[in-house]
Design a protein around this motif. Structure first.
Motif, PDB file in Angstrom:
ATOM      1  N   GLN A 145     -17.029 -43.477   1.455  1.00  0.00           N
ATOM      2  CA  GLN A 145     -17.423 -44.570   0.711  1.00  0.00           C
ATOM      3  C   GLN A 145     -18.842 -45.048   1.018  1.00  0.00           C
ATOM      4  OE1 GLN A 145     -15.387 -48.053  -0.459  1.00  0.00           O
ATOM      5  NE2 GLN A 145     -13.528 -47.092   0.359  1.00  0.00           N
ATOM      6  N   LEU A 146     -19.050 -44.784   2.515  1.00  0.00           N
ATOM      7  CA  LEU A 146     -20.399 -45.201   2.848  1.00  0.00           C
ATOM      8  C   LEU A 146     -21.599 -44.098   2.631  1.00  0.00           C
ATOM      9  CD1 LEU A 146     -22.350 -47.247   4.555  1.00  0.00           C
ATOM     10  CD2 LEU A 146     -21.282 -45.698   6.433  1.00  0.00           C
ATOM     11  N   GLU A 147     -20.941 -42.912   2.550  1.00  0.00           N
ATOM     12  CA  GLU A 147     -21.962 -41.867   2.632  1.00  0.00           C
ATOM     13  C   GLU A 147     -22.308 -41.713   0.974  1.00  0.00           C
ATOM     14  OE1 GLU A 147     -21.781 -38.451   5.840  1.00  0.00           O
ATOM     15  OE2 GLU A 147     -20.027 -38.774   4.953  1.00  0.00           O
ATOM     16  N   ALA A 148     -21.231 -41.676  -0.022  1.00  0.00           N
ATOM     17  CA  ALA A 148     -21.453 -41.576  -1.264  1.00  0.00           C
ATOM     18  C   ALA A 148     -22.245 -42.775  -1.843  1.00  0.00           C
ATOM     19  CB  ALA A 148     -19.970 -41.920  -1.898  1.00  0.00           C
ATOM     20  N   ALA A 149     -22.309 -43.969  -1.379  1.00  0.00           N
ATOM     21  CA  ALA A 149     -23.154 -44.922  -1.855  1.00  0.00           C
ATOM     22  C   ALA A 149     -24.671 -44.730  -1.303  1.00  0.00           C
ATOM     23  CB  ALA A 149     -22.527 -46.435  -1.231  1.00  0.00           C
ATOM     24  N   PHE A 150     -24.754 -44.027  -0.279  1.00  0.00           N
ATOM     25  CA  PHE A 150     -26.105 -43.988   0.308  1.00  0.00           C
ATOM     26  C   PHE A 150     -26.715 -42.970  -0.371  1.00  0.00           C
ATOM     27  CE2 PHE A 150     -28.796 -41.095   2.846  1.00  0.00           C
ATOM     28  CZ  PHE A 150     -29.895 -41.885   3.142  1.00  0.00           C
ATOM     29  N   TYR A 151     -26.042 -41.783  -0.761  1.00  0.00           N
ATOM     30  CA  TYR A 151     -26.826 -40.731  -1.467  1.00  0.00           C
ATOM     31  C   TYR A 151     -26.994 -41.123  -2.752  1.00  0.00           C
ATOM     32  CZ  TYR A 151     -26.549 -37.632   2.623  1.00  0.00           C
ATOM     33  OH  TYR A 151     -26.833 -36.988   3.604  1.00  0.00           O
ATOM     34  N   SER A 152     -26.065 -41.876  -3.322  1.00  0.00           N
ATOM     35  CA  SER A 152     -26.140 -42.410  -4.782  1.00  0.00           C
ATOM     36  C   SER A 152     -27.416 -43.216  -4.981  1.00  0.00           C
ATOM     37  CB  SER A 152     -25.048 -43.153  -5.232  1.00  0.00           C
ATOM     38  OG  SER A 152     -23.956 -42.554  -5.389  1.00  0.00           O
ATOM     39  N   GLN A 153     -27.925 -44.045  -3.958  1.00  0.00           N
ATOM     40  CA  GLN A 153     -28.824 -44.793  -4.031  1.00  0.00           C
ATOM     41  C   GLN A 153     -30.221 -44.087  -3.864  1.00  0.00           C
ATOM     42  OE1 GLN A 153     -29.134 -48.118  -4.290  1.00  0.00           O
ATOM     43  NE2 GLN A 153     -31.396 -48.056  -4.533  1.00  0.00           N
ATOM     44  N   VAL A 154     -30.235 -43.048  -3.098  1.00  0.00           N
ATOM     45  CA  VAL A 154     -31.308 -41.924  -2.972  1.00  0.00           C
ATOM     46  C   VAL A 154     -31.810 -41.550  -4.005  1.00  0.00           C
ATOM     47  CG1 VAL A 154     -31.936 -39.904  -1.817  1.00  0.00           C
ATOM     48  CG2 VAL A 154     -30.711 -41.640  -0.350  1.00  0.00           C
ATOM     49  N   ILE A 155     -30.751 -40.951  -4.773  1.00  0.00           N
ATOM     50  CA  ILE A 155     -30.926 -40.173  -6.106  1.00  0.00           C
ATOM     51  C   ILE A 155     -31.435 -41.258  -7.154  1.00  0.00           C
ATOM     52  CG2 ILE A 155     -29.993 -38.859  -7.887  1.00  0.00           C
ATOM     53  CD1 ILE A 155     -30.583 -37.448  -5.199  1.00  0.00           C
ATOM     54  N   THR A 156     -30.710 -42.509  -7.172  1.00  0.00           N
ATOM     55  CA  THR A 156     -31.198 -43.470  -8.146  1.00  0.00           C
ATOM     56  C   THR A 156     -32.659 -44.112  -8.115  1.00  0.00           C
ATOM     57  OG1 THR A 156     -28.820 -44.425  -8.286  1.00  0.00           O
ATOM     58  CG2 THR A 156     -30.461 -45.863  -8.901  1.00  0.00           C
ATOM     59  N   THR A 157     -32.935 -44.144  -6.621  1.00  0.00           N
ATOM     60  CA  THR A 157     -34.433 -44.491  -6.489  1.00  0.00           C
ATOM     61  C   THR A 157     -34.882 -43.341  -5.352  1.00  0.00           C
ATOM     62  OG1 THR A 157     -33.617 -45.892  -4.607  1.00  0.00           O
ATOM     63  CG2 THR A 157     -33.734 -46.934  -6.801  1.00  0.00           C
ATOM     64  N   PRO A 158     -35.522 -42.416  -5.927  1.00  0.00           N
ATOM     65  CA  PRO A 158     -36.079 -41.443  -5.186  1.00  0.00           C
ATOM     66  C   PRO A 158     -37.202 -41.929  -4.281  1.00  0.00           C
ATOM     67  CG  PRO A 158     -35.601 -40.485  -7.452  1.00  0.00           C
ATOM     68  CD  PRO A 158     -35.618 -42.019  -7.394  1.00  0.00           C
ATOM     69  N   TYR A 159     -37.195 -41.239  -3.095  1.00  0.00           N
ATOM     70  CA  TYR A 159     -38.423 -41.722  -2.060  1.00  0.00           C
ATOM     71  C   TYR A 159     -39.765 -41.090  -2.861  1.00  0.00           C
ATOM     72  CZ  TYR A 159     -36.996 -37.292   0.204  1.00  0.00           C
ATOM     73  OH  TYR A 159     -36.986 -35.960   0.295  1.00  0.00           O
ATOM     74  N   MET A 160     -40.802 -41.593  -2.334  1.00  0.00           N
ATOM     75  CA  MET A 160     -42.152 -41.071  -2.943  1.00  0.00           C
ATOM     76  C   MET A 160     -42.282 -39.833  -2.549  1.00  0.00           C
ATOM     77  SD  MET A 160     -44.634 -44.587  -2.258  1.00  0.00           S
ATOM     78  CE  MET A 160     -44.365 -44.679  -0.691  1.00  0.00           C
ATOM     79  N   GLY A 161     -42.764 -38.929  -3.501  1.00  0.00           N
ATOM     80  CA  GLY A 161     -43.211 -37.598  -3.130  1.00  0.00           C
ATOM     81  C   GLY A 161     -41.697 -36.590  -3.039  1.00  0.00           C
ATOM     82  N   MET A 162     -40.734 -36.995  -3.601  1.00  0.00           N
ATOM     83  CA  MET A 162     -39.593 -36.163  -3.354  1.00  0.00           C
ATOM     84  C   MET A 162     -39.728 -35.042  -4.254  1.00  0.00           C
ATOM     85  SD  MET A 162     -35.422 -36.934  -4.342  1.00  0.00           S
ATOM     86  CE  MET A 162     -35.276 -38.104  -3.364  1.00  0.00           C
ATOM     87  N   THR A 163     -39.783 -33.872  -3.695  1.00  0.00           N
ATOM     88  CA  THR A 163     -39.973 -32.721  -4.401  1.00  0.00           C
ATOM     89  C   THR A 163     -38.679 -32.160  -5.169  1.00  0.00           C
ATOM     90  OG1 THR A 163     -39.126 -31.140  -2.490  1.00  0.00           O
ATOM     91  CG2 THR A 163     -41.469 -31.753  -2.477  1.00  0.00           C
ATOM     92  N   ASP A 164     -38.826 -31.281  -6.386  1.00  0.00           N
ATOM     93  CA  ASP A 164     -37.509 -30.836  -7.098  1.00  0.00           C
ATOM     94  C   ASP A 164     -36.694 -30.214  -6.089  1.00  0.00           C
ATOM     95  OD1 ASP A 164     -38.646 -31.690  -9.296  1.00  0.00           O
ATOM     96  OD2 ASP A 164     -39.471 -29.783  -9.740  1.00  0.00           O
ATOM     97  N   ALA A 165     -37.103 -29.391  -4.819  1.00  0.00           N
ATOM     98  CA  ALA A 165     -36.068 -28.782  -4.070  1.00  0.00           C
ATOM     99  C   ALA A 165     -35.315 -29.693  -3.188  1.00  0.00           C
ATOM    100  CB  ALA A 165     -36.751 -27.803  -3.077  1.00  0.00           C
ATOM    101  N   GLU A 166     -35.868 -30.927  -2.852  1.00  0.00           N
ATOM    102  CA  GLU A 166     -35.284 -31.945  -1.895  1.00  0.00           C
ATOM    103  C   GLU A 166     -34.219 -32.649  -3.112  1.00  0.00           C
ATOM    104  OE1 GLU A 166     -39.066 -32.741   1.047  1.00  0.00           O
ATOM    105  OE2 GLU A 166     -38.569 -34.016  -0.775  1.00  0.00           O
ATOM    106  N   LYS A 167     -34.656 -32.989  -4.194  1.00  0.00           N
ATOM    107  CA  LYS A 167     -34.053 -33.636  -5.224  1.00  0.00           C
ATOM    108  C   LYS A 167     -32.715 -32.813  -5.282  1.00  0.00           C
ATOM    109  CE  LYS A 167     -33.578 -36.244  -9.442  1.00  0.00           C
ATOM    110  NZ  LYS A 167     -34.426 -36.784 -10.562  1.00  0.00           N
ATOM    111  N   THR A 168     -32.686 -31.526  -5.593  1.00  0.00           N
ATOM    112  CA  THR A 168     -31.531 -30.786  -5.858  1.00  0.00           C
ATOM    113  C   THR A 168     -30.404 -30.517  -4.615  1.00  0.00           C
ATOM    114  OG1 THR A 168     -33.003 -29.044  -7.157  1.00  0.00           O
ATOM    115  CG2 THR A 168     -31.037 -28.367  -6.158  1.00  0.00           C
ATOM    116  N   ILE A 169     -31.191 -30.653  -3.273  1.00  0.00           N
ATOM    117  CA  ILE A 169     -30.239 -30.622  -2.147  1.00  0.00           C
ATOM    118  C   ILE A 169     -29.672 -32.135  -2.181  1.00  0.00           C
ATOM    119  CG2 ILE A 169     -29.890 -30.368   0.095  1.00  0.00           C
ATOM    120  CD1 ILE A 169     -32.385 -28.488   0.215  1.00  0.00           C
TER     121      ILE A 169
END
Length: 240
Positions: free
Chosen positions: A79-103
């Motif tokens: 649950q903790l990991e799923a919530a973390f990565y969901s937040q990462v994709i919902t609010t991408p960090y500055m400069g996130m590349t397409d390759a990084e977003k895919t992974i």
């Protein structure tokens, strides 16, 4: 912060040095393979008639005992990991590349599969949905996000390794082994994103002198992650 969960910042990185096609293929395949064990795990939990039904009591969540307790422990971490990565994709960090977003998107999808896998398998013995607390993580910064991802993945691998011996049902142990191998793939690719083309994908900080991943007991893991969950998780009877 507990030493077990100590984020590391990105250093020595080279932007864009990733191989999205190959990594995406093996990450997706790993996630699909994990989901195929749902029926077997469901049967094992239903057969465990002697286990109490864990649940939340206010802000306290009791994981329960026996194999159900161990599986709820894994469910809490997923649950903790799923919530973390969901937040990462919902609010991408500055400069996130397409390759990084895919992974990172593929890892998010795997963690959601794992979370739903345990929820469905445990049925009415599953703990409630937990409330994450990521106030200490700056999701706008790449270093902060990848550092947090690294500590969550490394901790997840150590958690599964430490809890495996507590499982009494061989089928549950087999499925836990399949999931921890996926988590280890996640840990390796995150480390490579932080420090591309280095040997850090399997660093000395996570391997012992025999070249084996570390195994950490549930009590230590729960103490380490407590700052990232608003509820108090009680695992005193996990595996008993």
């Amino acid at each position: 912060m507990n030493k077990l969960l100590k984020p590391e910042t990105n250093s020595g990185k080279r932007e864009g040095e990733t191989s999205p096609v190959n990594r995406r293929s093996f990450l997706r395949a790993a996630g699909i393979a994990t989901s195929l064990g749902t029926i077997a795990l469901t049967s094992a939990c239903k057969d465990d008639e002697t286990e109490p039904m864990p649940g939340g009591n206010g802000d306290t969540v009791d994981l329960g005992s026996g194999d159900v307790g161990v599986l709820n422990y894994a469910y809490a971490l997923e649950q903790l990991e799923a919530a973390f990565y969901s937040q990462v994709i919902t609010t991408p960090y500055m400069g996130m590349t397409d390759a990084e977003k895919t992974i990172l998107t593929d890892i998010r999808d795997h963690e959601i599969i794992h979370r739903e896998f345990f929820k469905a398998a445990l049925g009415d013995k599953a703990i409630k949905g937990l409330t994450p607390n990521f106030a200490s993580i700056d999701f706008t910064k790449k270093d902060a996000v990848l550092g947090a991802a690294k500590l969550f993945e490394d901790t997840g691998v150590a958690a599964y390794n430490g809890a495996g011996k507590l499982l009494k049902d061989g089928g549950n142990l087999l499925l836990a082994g399949k999931i921890v191998s996926v988590e280890a793939r996640h840990a390796a690719v995150i480390r490579d994103m932080i420090n591309p083309k280095s040997a850090d994908f399997a660093g000395d900080d996570i391997l012992d002198a025999n070249g084996m991943d570390k195994a950490i007991a549930p009590a230590d893991i729960l103490n380490a992650v407590k700052g990232y969950v608003k509820e108090t998780i009680t695992g005193a009877n996990v595996g008993k």
